[in-house]
Design a protein around this motif. Structure first.
Motif, short mmCIF file in Angstrom:
data_model
loop_
_atom_site.label_atom_id
_atom_site.label_comp_id
_atom_site.label_asym_id
_atom_site.label_seq_id
_atom_site.Cartn_x
_atom_site.Cartn_y
_atom_site.Cartn_z
N CYS A 6 5.39 7.45 3.07
CA CYS A 6 4.52 8.05 4.10
C CYS A 6 3.67 9.19 3.60
CB CYS A 6 5.36 8.52 5.28
SG CYS A 6 6.40 9.97 4.91
N GLY A 7 3.93 9.70 2.38
CA GLY A 7 3.11 10.76 1.83
C GLY A 7 3.58 12.17 2.11
N ALA A 14 0.83 -1.20 0.00
CA ALA A 14 0.00 0.00 0.00
C ALA A 14 0.87 1.25 0.00
CB ALA A 14 -0.92 0.00 1.21
N PHE A 15 0.32 2.32 -0.61
CA PHE A 15 1.07 3.56 -0.75
C PHE A 15 0.18 4.76 -0.45
CE2 PHE A 15 2.89 0.32 -3.36
CZ PHE A 15 4.26 0.44 -3.17
N ALA A 16 0.80 5.82 0.04
CA ALA A 16 0.06 7.04 0.35
C ALA A 16 -0.23 7.85 -0.90
CB ALA A 16 0.85 7.89 1.35
N GLN A 17 0.61 7.70 -1.92
CA GLN A 17 0.47 8.48 -3.16
C GLN A 17 0.31 7.54 -4.35
OE1 GLN A 17 0.30 11.71 -2.76
NE2 GLN A 17 0.90 11.64 -0.62
N ILE A 18 -0.48 7.99 -5.33
CA ILE A 18 -0.71 7.19 -6.54
C ILE A 18 0.59 7.00 -7.31
CG2 ILE A 18 -1.34 9.20 -7.93
CD1 ILE A 18 -2.82 5.65 -8.23
N LEU A 19 1.49 7.99 -7.27
CA LEU A 19 2.76 7.86 -7.97
C LEU A 19 3.61 6.73 -7.40
CD1 LEU A 19 3.84 11.59 -8.50
CD2 LEU A 19 3.01 9.98 -10.22
N GLY A 20 3.53 6.54 -6.08
CA GLY A 20 4.25 5.45 -5.45
C GLY A 20 3.76 4.10 -5.95
N LEU A 21 2.43 3.97 -6.10
CA LEU A 21 1.86 2.73 -6.62
C LEU A 21 2.26 2.51 -8.07
CD1 LEU A 21 0.03 0.27 -6.45
CD2 LEU A 21 -1.93 1.76 -6.94
N GLN A 22 2.22 3.58 -8.86
CA GLN A 22 2.58 3.46 -10.28
C GLN A 22 4.02 3.00 -10.46
OE1 GLN A 22 1.58 7.40 -11.64
NE2 GLN A 22 -0.55 6.88 -12.07
N ARG A 23 4.92 3.56 -9.66
CA ARG A 23 6.32 3.13 -9.73
C ARG A 23 6.47 1.68 -9.30
NH1 ARG A 23 8.06 8.42 -6.53
NH2 ARG A 23 8.01 9.93 -8.22
N HIS A 24 5.76 1.32 -8.24
CA HIS A 24 5.82 -0.04 -7.72
C HIS A 24 5.30 -1.04 -8.74
CE1 HIS A 24 5.21 -3.47 -5.02
NE2 HIS A 24 3.99 -3.56 -5.51
N ASN A 25 4.22 -0.70 -9.43
CA ASN A 25 3.61 -1.63 -10.40
C ASN A 25 4.58 -2.03 -11.50
OD1 ASN A 25 1.11 -1.95 -9.22
ND2 ASN A 25 0.17 -0.23 -10.31
N ARG A 26 5.54 -1.17 -11.79
CA ARG A 26 6.51 -1.48 -12.85
C ARG A 26 7.39 -2.67 -12.50
NH1 ARG A 26 7.93 4.75 -13.05
NH2 ARG A 26 6.07 5.51 -14.12
N LYS A 27 7.51 -2.97 -11.19
CA LYS A 27 8.26 -4.15 -10.77
C LYS A 27 7.56 -5.42 -11.24
CE LYS A 27 10.10 -2.03 -6.54
NZ LYS A 27 10.14 -2.11 -5.05
N HIS A 28 6.23 -5.36 -11.30
CA HIS A 28 5.45 -6.53 -11.73
C HIS A 28 5.29 -6.57 -13.26
CE1 HIS A 28 4.51 -7.29 -7.56
NE2 HIS A 28 3.90 -6.13 -7.42
N THR A 29 5.11 -5.41 -13.88
CA THR A 29 4.85 -5.38 -15.33
C THR A 29 6.13 -5.41 -16.16
OG1 THR A 29 4.86 -2.95 -15.42
CG2 THR A 29 2.75 -4.04 -14.93
#
Length: 277
Positions: free
Chosen positions: A258-259, A148-163
């Motif tokens: 942490c945002g 989980a992430f406080a910011q959408i940008l954090g999630l987007q960066r993280h998703n690249r590890k999977h994609t």
């Protein structure tokens, strides 16, 4: 849960926006999380957060989106379209809300205040991001691993590890990276010598010509950019833009853990090193 999602995918109606608005007096409830919506179209879009459905695909890079407006916004990153122009300084933006935020760097307006600590922000989105530093809320979760992430940008960066997506490409070789900082590290390590520019006055070396140009103004003392609010002058437009955040309260660099938000990238790096390492 899987049975509910299967039911939602196969049996839910597909109303259009026009029909949905005509029935807007009646609330619709999500059978997965219980959230209610004013019309069936809004519910249909919301359901995609549970099913993972992304029916709108980019014809250029094949990236998919849950709503058409996000696809349109994404396409502008390919074509470079920036149709929202600041009437004060001429800076152009791809999105109207980016222009609105920028205009407040000229006016210094900070209408959004935090009720907990009193910090003021120029736009509501920055306030919402800031509030998560108090609440610890992390509303953006990875569908694959649950991080989980406080910011959408954090999630987007993280998703690249999977994609495996690597949108940041090196101009000197075929290497590509999932985050910009990794690209910058690569360039400094692998290509700094072949791209080095030297100052003829003091001999200092730079990897980019525009960095050298900015540096030369430290020798000449030239200050071509001035703040229209307080009158401070700067040798480079990027310094002026950073300075304007003092007036606007804009904090574009957010910690994906942490945002917390910061006006300059160096402050974010110092925060991560001090708090999260």
């Amino acid at each position: 849960m899987p049975n509910i999602l299967k039911f939602l995918r196969t049996t839910m109606e597909t109303p259009n926006k026009k029909d949905a608005k005509q029935r807007s007096g009646e609330k619709s409830r999500c059978q997965v999380c219980g959230n209610t919506f004013y019309d069936a179209y809004e519910l249909k879009v919301h359901i995609r957060t549970h099913t993972g459905e992304k029916p709108y695909s980019c014809s250029i890079c094949q990236k998919s989106f849950s709503v058409n407006s996000n696809l349109k916004r994404h396409i502008r990153t390919h074509i470079g379209e920036k149709r929202f122009v600041c009437k004060i300084c001429g800076t152009a933006f791809a999105e109207n809300h980016h222009l609105s935020r920028h205009i407040q760097t000229h006016t210094g307006d900070k209408p959004c205040s935090c009720k907990i600590c009193g910090s003021a922000f120029s736009v509501k989105r920055d306030l919402q991001n800031h509030l998560r530093t108090h609440t610890g809320e992390k509303p953006y979760s990875c569908d694959v691993c649950g991080c989980a992430f406080a910011q959408i940008l954090g999630l987007q960066r993280h998703n690249r590890k999977h994609t495996g997506e690597t949108p940041y490409s090196c101009k000197s070789c075929p290497s590509a990276f999932s985050i910009k900082s990794a690209l910058n590290t690569h360039v400094k390590k692998m290509h700094v010598e072949e791209n080095t520019c030297f100052c003829q006055i003091c001999g200092k070396a730079f990897s980019e010509k525009h960095h050298l140009k900015r540096h030369l103004q430290t020798h000449t003392g030239e200050k071509v950019c001035s703040c229209n609010i307080c009158g401070n002058a700067f040798s480079d437009n990027s310094y002026l833009k950073t300075h304007m955040r003092v007036h606007s309260g804009e904090k574009p660099f957010s910690c994906e853990i942490c945002g917390s938000s910061f006006t300059v990238k160096s402050s974010l790096k110092a925060h991560v090193k001090r708090i999260h390492k």
